[in-house]
Each structure stands twice: as C-alpha cells, then as structure tokens.
Design an enzyme around this catalytic site. Structure first.
Site, short mmCIF file in Angstrom:
data_model
loop_
_atom_site.label_atom_id
_atom_site.label_comp_id
_atom_site.label_asym_id
_atom_site.label_seq_id
_atom_site.Cartn_x
_atom_site.Cartn_y
_atom_site.Cartn_z
N CYS A 73 14.59 10.41 5.94
CA CYS A 73 14.61 10.05 7.36
C CYS A 73 16.00 10.13 8.00
O CYS A 73 16.11 10.42 9.17
CB CYS A 73 14.05 8.65 7.52
SG CYS A 73 14.87 7.48 6.42
N VAL B 144 -7.62 1.92 5.11
CA VAL B 144 -7.15 0.82 4.24
C VAL B 144 -5.82 0.26 4.76
O VAL B 144 -5.66 -0.95 4.91
CB VAL B 144 -7.07 1.30 2.77
CG1 VAL B 144 -6.38 0.26 1.90
CG2 VAL B 144 -8.47 1.58 2.26
N GLY B 145 -4.88 1.17 5.06
CA GLY B 145 -3.62 0.72 5.66
C GLY B 145 -3.88 0.08 7.01
O GLY B 145 -3.31 -0.97 7.34
N GLU C 235 11.26 15.50 14.51
CA GLU C 235 11.60 15.46 13.09
C GLU C 235 10.84 16.58 12.36
O GLU C 235 9.63 16.72 12.54
CB GLU C 235 11.18 14.10 12.54
CG GLU C 235 11.62 13.85 11.15
CD GLU C 235 11.24 12.45 10.68
OE1 GLU C 235 10.06 12.07 10.84
OE2 GLU C 235 12.10 11.74 10.14
N LYS D 235 0.86 -1.19 0.00
CA LYS D 235 0.00 0.00 0.00
C LYS D 235 0.90 1.24 0.00
O LYS D 235 1.64 1.49 0.94
CB LYS D 235 -0.93 0.03 1.22
CG LYS D 235 -2.06 1.04 1.02
CD LYS D 235 -2.56 1.70 2.26
CE LYS D 235 -1.65 2.72 2.85
NZ LYS D 235 -1.61 4.03 2.16
N GLU E 173 10.44 1.04 10.00
CA GLU E 173 11.48 2.01 9.61
C GLU E 173 10.87 3.38 9.82
O GLU E 173 10.01 3.81 9.04
CB GLU E 173 11.86 1.82 8.13
CG GLU E 173 12.58 0.53 7.83
CD GLU E 173 14.02 0.52 8.32
OE1 GLU E 173 14.57 1.59 8.61
OE2 GLU E 173 14.58 -0.58 8.42
P1 NAD Z 1 3.12 8.50 7.49
O1 NAD Z 1 3.47 7.76 8.74
O2 NAD Z 1 2.15 9.61 7.58
O3 NAD Z 1 2.53 7.50 6.40
C1 NAD Z 1 3.24 6.37 5.94
C2 NAD Z 1 2.26 5.36 5.36
O4 NAD Z 1 1.42 4.86 6.40
C3 NAD Z 1 1.32 5.92 4.29
O5 NAD Z 1 1.15 4.95 3.29
C4 NAD Z 1 0.02 6.12 5.08
O6 NAD Z 1 -1.12 6.09 4.26
C5 NAD Z 1 0.06 4.93 6.00
N1 NAD Z 1 -0.75 5.03 7.22
C6 NAD Z 1 -1.14 6.16 7.87
N2 NAD Z 1 -1.85 5.84 8.99
C7 NAD Z 1 -1.90 4.48 9.04
C8 NAD Z 1 -2.47 3.55 9.95
N3 NAD Z 1 -3.12 3.94 11.03
N4 NAD Z 1 -2.31 2.24 9.70
C9 NAD Z 1 -1.62 1.81 8.62
N5 NAD Z 1 -1.06 2.64 7.71
C10 NAD Z 1 -1.20 3.98 7.92
O7 NAD Z 1 4.51 8.98 6.87
P2 NAD Z 1 4.77 9.99 5.67
O8 NAD Z 1 4.42 11.37 6.10
O9 NAD Z 1 4.20 9.44 4.40
O10 NAD Z 1 6.37 9.86 5.54
C11 NAD Z 1 7.27 10.57 6.32
C12 NAD Z 1 7.80 9.76 7.48
O11 NAD Z 1 8.42 8.56 7.02
C13 NAD Z 1 8.89 10.48 8.23
O12 NAD Z 1 8.65 10.38 9.61
C14 NAD Z 1 10.16 9.73 7.87
O13 NAD Z 1 11.20 9.80 8.81
C15 NAD Z 1 9.66 8.36 7.69
N6 NAD Z 1 10.60 7.59 6.86
C16 NAD Z 1 11.40 6.65 7.45
C17 NAD Z 1 12.32 5.94 6.69
C18 NAD Z 1 13.21 4.89 7.29
O14 NAD Z 1 13.72 4.06 6.55
N7 NAD Z 1 13.44 4.89 8.59
C19 NAD Z 1 12.40 6.19 5.32
C20 NAD Z 1 11.59 7.16 4.76
C21 NAD Z 1 10.67 7.84 5.54
#
Ligand code: NAD
Length: 498
Positions: free
Chosen positions: A304, A231-232, A400, A194, A270
């Site tokens: 990240c 959905v997630g 962050e 997803k 991650e």
């Molecule tokens: P986010 O946590 O808002 O969303 C990530 C994903 O989770 C999306 O697909 C979202 O639709 C889904 N999601 C949201 N709520 C959910 C739930 N309750 N259950 C299941 N899925 C759900 O993150 P973002 O804003 O898209 O990305 C930025 C973040 O990602 C930053 O905090 C960054 O540090 C982190 N990141 C970490 C790494 C790593 O490898 N450690 C790499 C890239 C990004």
C-alpha cells in the site's frame, strides 16, 4: 519441534489434513462443511484446501468472542495477556521457517522479502506489544476541581474496547494480521480475525499457533477463512462487534465504514495509496532511480505504501526515465523460493488482468510505455513497468495499481511538485530526495500524508505509527497509537471527602 503443517507427499507443500487448515472458533480447531482451494501464484497450482466459513460460523465466532470478553478475566488480567503474547511470540519464532515456506508458496512472497516486512520484522510486533503492555499507563490522574462548593477528584481509566472484527488483505498476510492481533490482545480485546480468500492457509496457521501454544482462553481469538464476501460483511454489521479494524482497498473500506455506521462501531481503516516520490533538482540521480525502481517492484507492487508516482523536474525527465528503466531491467523476478529473486508474481490472474488493463489505458491516455507491460507465464508474473510523461490527472496517476508499475510525472518548480503530490484522494506515504535535508523536510511538511521518507529514511518499525490521511484510512497502527486504538476512555468524578 511440533510441525504445524504436516507435509504433503513428495511436494513438500503444506496440505489440508486432520490438522493442517482449520478454523478457530471458541478455542476449537474446526473443519467447515465446504472448502475452497488456495493456489501458488508462482505456478497456478493448487496448494491445499481451506475451510470455507459461513455467515453462521461468523456468528458463532462473534458469540464466542463476546462471551470471552464479558465473562472471563481476559480484559482485566494484564499479566495473563503479557504471558500469552510472550507465548505467541515464542511459538511464531519456533515455527518461523514453516511460516516462511507457506508465505512464499501462498502469497508469492520472495524469500528475500520474508526476511523483512513479510515475516521476520512483524514477529517483533508481538514482543513489542507484550513489553509495551507491561508498563503502559492505563490511568491518568486529572487532579481535583472545585464545583458547587465541593472538591471533585477526576481521573481517566483506559479499558479494552470490546470485540474486534479484524479483516485483512492478501498482500502481507502475517504482518497485517499481527499488527491487529498483537495490540488488540494487549489492550484486552477479543478478536475475530478474517483473513483474505487468497491467503487462507497462512492465516489459519496463526490461529493454530495461538490455540496450541498459548494460554489464550477459549473465544479470545477466533480465526475464519472464507471465499464468501458475506462473511466479512456480517462481521461489520454484527451488533456484538464493537470495533472493526480493516486493512484493504479504499473501495471495500468505504462500504465497511457505512455498514458499520448502523451500530456506530469504532472503525479503523488502513486503505490504499498512490504515494509520490519527489526528486528535487539537486537530488542524487542514482539514489532516486534505484529507490524508485526497486521500490515499485517490492512484492511486485502489491504494497500500500509504495511510491507509485515519481515526480521529476521537467528538465531532468528524460535522463531519470532512462536510468530508472535501466534499473528496472536489473530486477530479478521469478521463482519466489530462489533466495536471489527480488520480485515474485502477482497474487492472481484477476489481479494481473487489472494491472494490465490499467497500463493499456494509460497508454491510451497519452503515457509512453518505456519498458515492461508484459505477462510472463506460468504463474501470474508481470514485468517491471515504466510509464513516462504521465498526466497527473489520468487514471494511472490517480488510482492504485497494485502491480509493478511506476508513473513518471514531470513538474515545473517546487510548488508544482507539492501540488501534484497532493493531487490525490489518497495520503498514505511519500518520499523526497534532495541535497539538503532541511529543504526536503520543508517539502515533506506540505504533503498531506501519514508517513514520509526523507532521502531514503525508514519510518516503518514496530514503534512507529502507520496510517493514512484522506481516503487512505482512519487511525494509526503500530506504536503506542496502535494500542490506544483498541482502548476506550472512561472518565471518573468522585466527590472528595471534606
Ligand atoms: P480487499 O479490499 O479486496 O479485501 C480485503 C479484505 O476485506 C479481504 O479479507 C476481503 O475478503 C474482505 N472484504 C471484501 N469485501 C468485504 C465486505 N463487503 N465487508 C467486509 N469485508 C470484506 O483488498 P485486497 O485486494 O485483499 O488487498 C489490497 C488492498 O489492500 C489495496 O488497496 C492496498 O492498498 C490495501 N492495503 C492497505 C494497507 C494499509 O496499511 N494501508 C496495507 C496493505 C494493503
């Protein structure tokens, strides 16, 4: 060559039509009842429509993945998996330029960055896991042991962990999908991927390549995009999902860890970071300042593992600030399509508001805004920003930002630098610069973090594990550990013939 994205009239952008953006469920590319728009963050213009999957669609995808895992030979046929990964890699390479255009348009990734971590480098992950799979030992002989007068032969076999829910964020949508898909498929798992709601079109393109250019059996990979959080969330509680592999914010990760606890899923996380670059007193000022300035502007700070805190000896604070500000002034930002652009936009107005709010509050908390802190329109641009004299306990030093915002923090002596670097809920990355590698390494070993760079050294390759300590996550992606994370261990004991 077949085009995966039929071109729109006149504007050259990929559009949604009979084949452009469809879900992949049980081997079929499908429309959804509703769609949602995906836009170009550099202009704010709508790029195309993506299918808005429902919780029911997620249920069908999981059922398909379950069936493919339980009822096909995918999990046990290593040769088939190697072949499919090689086919997938070929398809990605054949369509690399279309993927590049889409990434630039949808993620706001500067063209320059697509030649590195956004696209060209991660394609290597797929061929890396194909070749690792060919030779990776999936058994371990533990020999014989005496027990109650008999000899017992013991050994371990590693097998696929089952159905994987792979949930990805928006910032590196190809890399973060491939770093899950490739090892999960290599291990013999089946997957429901997803993607993030901000980057659906590029995520769907991966599904289409798998469906049309590989022998991956129906149901082995399913790809969903949706505007709805449910959905997630449904994937993380579904009883037929065995593994949740999530990349995203620590806040979402925390919720997923507890949601998945109900069915004791294997959870790989991650998450976010707030990494510190430590400048030692004898470090090369130019190297530190350049690395800190250009580093924080990589993908407009939306990565990240960036070093968003710069720790400097108090006596050198002002000269470092002056030099970093100068380099930040040289960062070429603007149209991500221009090959000379180093920094593109933030992903959305919502993200820009969040970044700007944190900068304003940092100033309220006593930091000095040296440069930046401005919104630039059209699109969601934010100028390279430097805050000096930052309090290590303040919000800007602890949370962050996910924007091009660098916080400079003065320290008094090495122990203080280590203490400040470790004064964080996160532990994803970090860096140190100094004249003596051994002294730098001694510092590096005291920092509680999953990856570390010494004097500009690169730790980020297909075969190097990546992941976090503390609230930056659980597990490691890439390398052998990335494969092992999708395997279960089964231990055998057989009474040996007398
Ligand atoms: P986010 O946590 O808002 O969303 C990530 C994903 O989770 C999306 O697909 C979202 O639709 C889904 N999601 C949201 N709520 C959910 C739930 N309750 N259950 C299941 N899925 C759900 O993150 P973002 O804003 O898209 O990305 C930025 C973040 O990602 C930053 O905090 C960054 O540090 C982190 N990141 C970490 C790494 C790593 O490898 N450690 C790499 C890239 C990004």
């Amino acid at each position: 060559m077949r085009m995966i994205f039929p071109q729109g009239e006149g504007n050259g952008m990929p559009i949604r039509d009979g084949g452009a953006a469809r879900l992949l469920i049980d081997g079929r590319l499908e429309e959804a009842e509703r769609t949602f728009g995906s836009s170009d963050p550099a202009t704010g213009e709508v790029l195309g429509e993506a299918p808005d999957a429902t919780v029911a669609d997620a249920g069908r995808a999981v059922a398909a993945a379950r069936r493919a895992f339980d009822e096909t030979g995918w999990a046990t046929d290593r040769d088939l998996r190697v072949r499919c990964l090689e086919q997938f890699h070929r398809a990605l390479v054949e369509h690399q330029e279309e993927l590049r255009d889409l990434l630039i348009a949808e993620a706001g990734a500067p063209r320059m960055l697509t030649h590195g971590a956004q696209l060209d480098e991660p394609l290597d992950l797929v061929s890396y896991y194909a070749s690792l799979l060919r030779d990776h030992p999936l058994t371990e002989d533990l020999g014989y042991a005496e027990y109650q007068g008999q000899r017992h032969h013991r050994w371990v076999e590693k097998e696929a962990a089952g159905v994987v829910a792979a949930i990805t964020p928006y910032n590196f949508p190809v890399q973060l999908a491939l770093v899950k898909l490739a090892p999960a498929l290599a291990a013999g798992c089946t997957v429901v991927l997803k993607g993030a709601p901000d980057t659906p079109l590029v995520t769907l393109a991966l599904g289409r390549l798998l469906a049309e250019h590989t022998d991956v059996p129906a149901g082995v990979v399913n790809v969903l995009t949706s505007s709805r959080v449910e959905v997630g969330a449904a994937l993380t509680t579904h009883p037929e999902v065995d593994v949740v592999s999530f990349t995203g914010s620590s806040a979402t990760g925390r919720g997923i860890l507890s949601a998945a606890g109900g069915t004791i899923k294997r959870v790989r996380l991650e998450l976010g970071g707030k990494s510190a670059l430590i400048m030692l007193d004898d470090a090369d000022l130019r190297a530190v300042s350049m690395n800190a300035a250009f580093g924080i502007c990589l993908h407009a700070g939306q990565a990240c593992a960036l070093n968003s805190r710069l720790l400097v000896p108090r006596a050198r604070h002002d000269e470092v600030v002056e030099r970093v500000a100068r380099y930040l002034g040289k960062v070429a930002y603007g149209d991500p399509r221009d090959p000379k652009t180093y920094m593109g936009p933030l992903i959305s107005e919502r993200q820009r508001e969040k970044v700007d709010g944190m900068v304003r509050r940092a100033v309220d908390e006593g930091a000095k805004l040296v440069t930046g802190g401005e919104k630039v329109d059209p699109g969601f641009f934010y100028t390279p920003t430097l805050l000096s004299g930052v309090d290590p306990d303040s919000e800007i030093a602890q949370e962050e930002v996910f924007g091009p915002v660098l916080a400079v923090i003065p320290y008094d002596g090495e122990d203080d630098a280590v203490r400040i670097a470790n004064n964080s809920a996160y532990g994803l990355s970090g860096a140190v610069y100094g004249a003596d590698d051994e002294r730098c390494l001694a510092i590096a070993r005291r920092i509680r973090t999953g990856t570390y760079s010494v004097n500009g050294g690169n730790y980020f390759f297909s075969d190097t594990p990546f992941g976090g300590f503390k609230q930056s996550g659980i597990g490691r992606e890439k390398g052998v550990s990335g494969l092992e994370d999708f395997l279960e261990i089964k231990t055998f004991g057989v009474v040996a013939p007398a």
